[in-house]
Every structure is written in C-alpha cells, then in structure tokens.
Design a protein around this motif. Sequence first.
Motif, PDB file in Angstrom:
ATOM      1  N   ALA A  78       0.826  -1.212   0.000  1.00  0.00           N
ATOM      2  CA  ALA A  78       0.000   0.000   0.000  1.00  0.00           C
ATOM      3  C   ALA A  78       0.860   1.262   0.000  1.00  0.00           C
ATOM      4  O   ALA A  78       0.378   2.342  -0.362  1.00  0.00           O
ATOM      5  N   SER A  79       2.130   1.134   0.413  1.00  0.00           N
ATOM      6  CA  SER A  79       2.952   2.344   0.524  1.00  0.00           C
ATOM      7  C   SER A  79       3.666   2.711  -0.785  1.00  0.00           C
ATOM      8  O   SER A  79       4.326   3.746  -0.860  1.00  0.00           O
ATOM      9  N   PHE A  80       3.548   1.885  -1.801  1.00  0.00           N
ATOM     10  CA  PHE A  80       4.068   2.294  -3.112  1.00  0.00           C
ATOM     11  C   PHE A  80       3.190   3.425  -3.645  1.00  0.00           C
ATOM     12  O   PHE A  80       2.022   3.553  -3.274  1.00  0.00           O
ATOM     13  N   SER A  81       3.737   4.205  -4.562  1.00  0.00           N
ATOM     14  CA  SER A  81       2.967   5.334  -5.096  1.00  0.00           C
ATOM     15  C   SER A  81       1.770   4.809  -5.895  1.00  0.00           C
ATOM     16  O   SER A  81       1.783   3.698  -6.423  1.00  0.00           O
ATOM     17  N   ARG A  82       0.753   5.660  -5.977  1.00  0.00           N
ATOM     18  CA  ARG A  82      -0.482   5.252  -6.651  1.00  0.00           C
ATOM     19  C   ARG A  82      -0.216   4.847  -8.105  1.00  0.00           C
ATOM     20  O   ARG A  82      -0.727   3.845  -8.595  1.00  0.00           O
ATOM     21  N   GLU A  83       0.602   5.644  -8.784  1.00  0.00           N
ATOM     22  CA  GLU A  83       0.816   5.341 -10.210  1.00  0.00           C
ATOM     23  C   GLU A  83       1.515   3.990 -10.391  1.00  0.00           C
ATOM     24  O   GLU A  83       1.215   3.254 -11.329  1.00  0.00           O
ATOM     25  N   PHE A  84       2.390   3.640  -9.455  1.00  0.00           N
ATOM     26  CA  PHE A  84       3.052   2.341  -9.552  1.00  0.00           C
ATOM     27  C   PHE A  84       2.046   1.218  -9.277  1.00  0.00           C
ATOM     28  O   PHE A  84       2.021   0.204  -9.972  1.00  0.00           O
ATOM     29  N   GLY A  98      -1.161  10.008 -22.809  1.00  0.00           N
ATOM     30  CA  GLY A  98      -1.497  10.188 -24.223  1.00  0.00           C
ATOM     31  C   GLY A  98      -1.465   8.861 -24.979  1.00  0.00           C
ATOM     32  O   GLY A  98      -1.254   8.834 -26.191  1.00  0.00           O
ATOM     33  N   ASP A  99      -1.697   7.749 -24.249  1.00  0.00           N
ATOM     34  CA  ASP A  99      -1.647   6.438 -24.909  1.00  0.00           C
ATOM     35  C   ASP A  99      -3.019   6.081 -25.480  1.00  0.00           C
ATOM     36  O   ASP A  99      -3.704   5.182 -24.988  1.00  0.00           O
ATOM     37  N   ASN A 100      -3.397   6.823 -26.522  1.00  0.00           N
ATOM     38  CA  ASN A 100      -4.667   6.492 -27.167  1.00  0.00           C
ATOM     39  C   ASN A 100      -4.419   6.281 -28.653  1.00  0.00           C
ATOM     40  O   ASN A 100      -3.287   6.386 -29.125  1.00  0.00           O
ATOM     41  N   GLY A 101      -5.488   5.951 -29.386  1.00  0.00           N
ATOM     42  CA  GLY A 101      -5.334   5.685 -30.817  1.00  0.00           C
ATOM     43  C   GLY A 101      -4.351   4.547 -31.038  1.00  0.00           C
ATOM     44  O   GLY A 101      -4.395   3.539 -30.339  1.00  0.00           O
ATOM     45  N   GLU A 102      -3.424   4.737 -31.973  1.00  0.00           N
ATOM     46  CA  GLU A 102      -2.512   3.625 -32.271  1.00  0.00           C
ATOM     47  C   GLU A 102      -1.552   3.341 -31.115  1.00  0.00           C
ATOM     48  O   GLU A 102      -0.909   2.291 -31.068  1.00  0.00           O
ATOM     49  N   ASN A 103      -1.461   4.294 -30.169  1.00  0.00           N
ATOM     50  CA  ASN A 103      -0.594   4.075 -29.000  1.00  0.00           C
ATOM     51  C   ASN A 103      -1.305   3.376 -27.842  1.00  0.00           C
ATOM     52  O   ASN A 103      -0.718   3.176 -26.782  1.00  0.00           O
ATOM     53  N   ARG A 390       5.118  10.371 -10.896  1.00  0.00           N
ATOM     54  CA  ARG A 390       4.121  11.379 -11.274  1.00  0.00           C
ATOM     55  C   ARG A 390       4.783  12.737 -11.501  1.00  0.00           C
ATOM     56  O   ARG A 390       4.542  13.394 -12.499  1.00  0.00           O
ATOM     57  N   ARG A 391       5.625  13.141 -10.565  1.00  0.00           N
ATOM     58  CA  ARG A 391       6.236  14.477 -10.670  1.00  0.00           C
ATOM     59  C   ARG A 391       7.276  14.532 -11.775  1.00  0.00           C
ATOM     60  O   ARG A 391       7.502  15.592 -12.364  1.00  0.00           O
ATOM     61  N   GLN A 392       7.919  13.429 -12.043  1.00  0.00           N
ATOM     62  CA  GLN A 392       9.017  13.460 -13.018  1.00  0.00           C
ATOM     63  C   GLN A 392       8.528  12.947 -14.375  1.00  0.00           C
ATOM     64  O   GLN A 392       8.176  13.739 -15.258  1.00  0.00           O
ATOM     65  N   PHE A 393       8.411  11.657 -14.570  1.00  0.00           N
ATOM     66  CA  PHE A 393       8.078  11.155 -15.913  1.00  0.00           C
ATOM     67  C   PHE A 393       6.679  11.583 -16.384  1.00  0.00           C
ATOM     68  O   PHE A 393       6.515  12.138 -17.478  1.00  0.00           O
ATOM     69  N   GLU A 394       5.652  11.348 -15.564  1.00  0.00           N
ATOM     70  CA  GLU A 394       4.285  11.615 -16.056  1.00  0.00           C
ATOM     71  C   GLU A 394       4.058  13.100 -16.282  1.00  0.00           C
ATOM     72  O   GLU A 394       3.363  13.495 -17.227  1.00  0.00           O
ATOM     73  N   PHE A 395       4.636  13.915 -15.421  1.00  0.00           N
ATOM     74  CA  PHE A 395       4.480  15.363 -15.600  1.00  0.00           C
ATOM     75  C   PHE A 395       5.042  15.788 -16.953  1.00  0.00           C
ATOM     76  O   PHE A 395       4.403  16.513 -17.712  1.00  0.00           O
ATOM     77  N   VAL A 396       6.231  15.331 -17.258  1.00  0.00           N
ATOM     78  CA  VAL A 396       6.889  15.721 -18.517  1.00  0.00           C
ATOM     79  C   VAL A 396       6.065  15.230 -19.710  1.00  0.00           C
ATOM     80  O   VAL A 396       5.778  15.966 -20.653  1.00  0.00           O
ATOM     81  N   GLN A 397       5.648  13.978 -19.637  1.00  0.00           N
ATOM     82  CA  GLN A 397       4.899  13.378 -20.738  1.00  0.00           C
ATOM     83  C   GLN A 397       3.562  14.119 -20.938  1.00  0.00           C
ATOM     84  O   GLN A 397       3.160  14.406 -22.062  1.00  0.00           O
ATOM     85  N   ASN A 398       2.903  14.436 -19.835  1.00  0.00           N
ATOM     86  CA  ASN A 398       1.568  15.029 -19.905  1.00  0.00           C
ATOM     87  C   ASN A 398       1.595  16.532 -20.180  1.00  0.00           C
ATOM     88  O   ASN A 398       0.905  17.026 -21.076  1.00  0.00           O
ATOM     89  N   ASN A 399       2.391  17.260 -19.420  1.00  0.00           N
ATOM     90  CA  ASN A 399       2.335  18.727 -19.499  1.00  0.00           C
ATOM     91  C   ASN A 399       3.270  19.318 -20.537  1.00  0.00           C
ATOM     92  O   ASN A 399       3.071  20.454 -20.958  1.00  0.00           O
ATOM     93  N   TRP A 400       4.285  18.600 -20.873  1.00  0.00           N
ATOM     94  CA  TRP A 400       5.274  19.182 -21.788  1.00  0.00           C
ATOM     95  C   TRP A 400       5.315  18.471 -23.145  1.00  0.00           C
ATOM     96  O   TRP A 400       5.289  19.109 -24.183  1.00  0.00           O
ATOM     97  N   VAL A 401       5.371  17.113 -23.128  1.00  0.00           N
ATOM     98  CA  VAL A 401       5.507  16.392 -24.409  1.00  0.00           C
ATOM     99  C   VAL A 401       4.206  16.470 -25.222  1.00  0.00           C
ATOM    100  O   VAL A 401       4.212  16.786 -26.408  1.00  0.00           O
ATOM    101  N   ASN A 402       3.097  16.167 -24.567  1.00  0.00           N
ATOM    102  CA  ASN A 402       1.850  16.031 -25.338  1.00  0.00           C
ATOM    103  C   ASN A 402       0.925  17.236 -25.267  1.00  0.00           C
ATOM    104  O   ASN A 402      -0.057  17.294 -26.005  1.00  0.00           O
TER     105      ASN A 402
END
Length: 472
Positions: A78-84, A98-103, A390-402
């Motif tokens: 239970a103590s692992f992060s929610r996203e994990f 952004g994993d929709n469509g062909e992704n 969440r703060r590192q990979f997902e933030f970049v992917q969500n707010n900056w990449v896509n």
Amino acid sequence: MTLELNDMQGLLIRGFGNLPSAQYVLLRFSDFTGGKQYLRELLPAITPATDKPDEQAVQVALTYAGFSFLQLPAEGLASFSREFREGMTESHRQFILGDNGENAPDNWAWGNPAHDEIHLLLIIYAKDESTLAEKLAVEKNRAESYGVLELHTLPTGLLQDHKEHFGFRDDISRPIIEELVDNVEKKPGVTFPAGEFIMGYKNLYDEYAPAPSIPSSKDVLNVLPVSADLPDRKDFGKNGTYLVYRQMEQDVFGFWEYLKGASKDNSEAVSLASKMVGRWPDGSPLTLTPEKPDPSLSTANGFGFWNEDKAGLKCPIGAHIRRTNPRDHLVTERTQKDSLEMAAKHRMLRKGRPYGTPVSERLVPEEILGLPRDDEKRGLHFLCLVTDIRRQFEFVQNNWVNFHKFGGLDQDADPIIGNHYKSDIVVSDEFSIPAYPVKRKLKNLPNFTTIKGGGYFFFPGLRALHYLANHE
Ligand code: HEM
C-alpha cells in the motif's frame, strides 16, 4: 550524506556503456516458493553499484504485480505510489500519458495486463554478443528451474556515435548527482541531490523521497534499515527507485519522408529535423549554433534559453529538448531563476537503449534521405529512473511532451515523440518554427514514434531484494 553504493544496483550510477550488448527479459513467477528461491539464487549475480564490470552485468526490477505475488506485506504494497500500484495501462494513466489511438495499450506487444501479467524485468549487459548469449542461457536456465516463465526477450543494440535511429546523437544531457562528485559546485538544473533519483536521500524539496516501507515488526530477520522519517517502519525503498519503461517504435523512413516533403532540398530537411530535436545530428545545440552544426559543441550542455533565445528563433519552443527540459525558460514562470528551479523538479535519469537494425551504419541524415524504405522494426527502449513517477516522468509526458498549448503554442505536441492527432477539441499535429519576419508552421505531422509496450517497475536496493527473497 554518502551514498550506500554497496546496496544499490549499478544502473543508478552508470549506463554500462562499456557493455554494448544487452537484452531485456520480461518474466512471470508461477509459484510463491519457487519465486522466492529464484530471487535468493539470483541475488549474488546482481551487479552492485560498487562494481565496474567489464564482462557482464545483471540488473533486476519488479512490477507491483510481482511484489504482490511474492507477498510483500500489505502495508508495504500500500505504501508504493499510486501510479506504480495502478500501472501504466490504467485508464486514467493512459489519458495522462497520451496512450490512445494507435498508441493504446490494446495495440502493445507486451505490458497490457489483460494479455500478460509481467512480474520481473531482468536486464543483462555484456561486452559482446557471445558473452551475452552465454549469460542469457544461464539466466534463462535459472528462471526455468524455479518455474519463472519467460514472457518476452527484447534485444537491444547500440548505434554508432551514441545515435538514436532518426540519426541524432543521444544521451548528452544528464543530471549530475551531487553526492557522487567530490567538491561539486551546486548548480540548479545541472546538479541534483540524490533523492531526485535514489530513495533514502533528500530530494530538491529537502525531503526524503516518498518510499515504500513496512512495519518494523514485519522485518523479523532485521534486514532493512529504519526509515529515515518514519521511525516505526523499515525502509523498503532505500537505495532503490522507480523504473519507467516504454518501448517506442520509430518510423525512420516516415520521419525523413515527411521532412523531405516539407523542404526544398536535403539540407533544409536536415535543418528542419534539427529544429524538431533542438540539436543538430552531431549533438550540437541549436541555441549555441543556430545556423550550422559545430562538432566542437557536440556534447555541449551548459546553455539556457532565457537570455539566448526567449522567442525560440534558434531552438523552437516546441523542440523535443526544449519541451522535455525547458531549462531556464518556462513561459509560465516570471523569472529565470523560478524557471530553472521549476524545470529541475521534472528531470529523469535516462538509461534506454535502441533496438533493431539501423537504416544505415553511420546514420548520417543526408544518406538516410536517399535510402529506399524497408520493413525492419526499430526504435528505442526508453528507460528512466525517478523517485517520483508522477512528478518526473508523467508530468513531462503530460504537461510538456503532449500538451498542445505548451509554452504558448496552440496545436503542437512534441514533434518527434508526441501523439499527433486532430479531434473536435484538440489539434496536436503541427510544429511551429518561430522565424523572423515570418514564422513557419509544419502541418499534418504523422506519429513518428509508436508505443509498443511498457510498464512501471521498481528497481530495488539489494537489501530490499534480500528481504523479498527471505521474508516469511
Ligand atoms: C524514440 C523516442 C525518443 C527519441 C528518438 C529521443 C531522442 C532524443 C535526442 C536526440 C535527444 C538529444 C540528446 C540529449 O540531450 O541527450 C533527447 C533528449 C532528451 N529526451 Fe528524448 N527521445 C525519445 C524519447 C523520450 C521520452 C519518452 C522522453 C521523456 C518523456 C524523453 C526525454 C528527453 C530528455 C529529458 C532529454 C534531455 C533534454 C535536455 O536536458 O536538454 N525522450 N532525446
């Protein structure tokens, strides 16, 4: 605080570049006792950060399903992060990433738990292909004898001059961990406290990175250290971190055909591609050398955008390196210092490797532009290590990449790795190139990369693995 290198797996502090052959093996336990016995046997084979191997190395990471299967105590799970815990393919995460469509995960070759629940990732590095084959055989035998099933084996292959398949030099910009360098001069955005990437140490907030832990009473063999900020718990995360894995297929011919179609000649196609990346194929940054590549700057990384290039006339605001690390110029921040500090909180230790046969050995874009299309599958096994997915990979992917409105843009996503599409509410298939007197806009960008698999793993410290292999 000194780092406990003897309790860490080596990948945290090195890339094993001297071991060019590698394979990633995805496995699943089939019984609880066999799984634990397997880990006990595997442990001495794992390469700690204190070793500098020149023959071979083995690293291991587990998914949430893997820890559950081996019955890590419920409080620990239970103590692992929610996203994990939820995993990369949970529907909300699909949206964030952004994993929709062909992704969409339904189209992945691995990593969709509906098809195959992965428990373990084994990474094997070797000095050459024959050493790799020997080592793989040993590890596959070991797994088989404990009923650990091999689900997928994913080959990798380093390309000439540190290139990725589109033909650009990769692996230049890397965060420096302060605790690893003597008398380091701390610099925001350049040097980082270990806690950004390794659990059990302070991060940029001067806090211990949130880490999985278990009640002290459940560590009967007294294997784990006491948690630094939770005195009644044992730190299962210490000297470990999260590992994000995305298998990204690259359409190299599609990429260069698109650029050729948008250019009057090959030289313009190469400049447009470089605008998309933010560096020339040799690695030299557009911000420092906007008109042509400069080989003397091919590993240059000490630059910003605030003073040099606020409008993106040299390196477009939406270029891959500017989106994934906006450095000292985030349009949302009012000062250069705020930008630098904010961007620094979203860095990752990138550790991926390419796979598949390159379109040509030297990967010189002018040569690639003249080649006929082939059917080979190639791409990047993108791997990054972070203490906060969440703060590192997902933030970049969500707010900056896509994000199609990143940095004041309107209908753009990352030109090389973004999900490009048109819907009733969002258009994200354009690429804006600021220029004076008239800016340029490329339209109808197809997807140049497609996700073929992925997962969130935890890359444990050695004591944590020992605990997992031996706890009752
Ligand atoms: C096939 C997929 C990808 C390709 C071909 C690719 C290519 C590149 C290249 C050529 C560079 C410049 C070299 C360097 O600065 O080290 C770079 C930098 C970078 N990439 Fe990617 N990349 C890919 C996927 C990703 C993903 C998925 C992310 C994260 C969401 C990412 C994050 C970064 C970061 C943080 C940098 C360094 C930026 C900087 O500090 O200046 N990349 N990438």
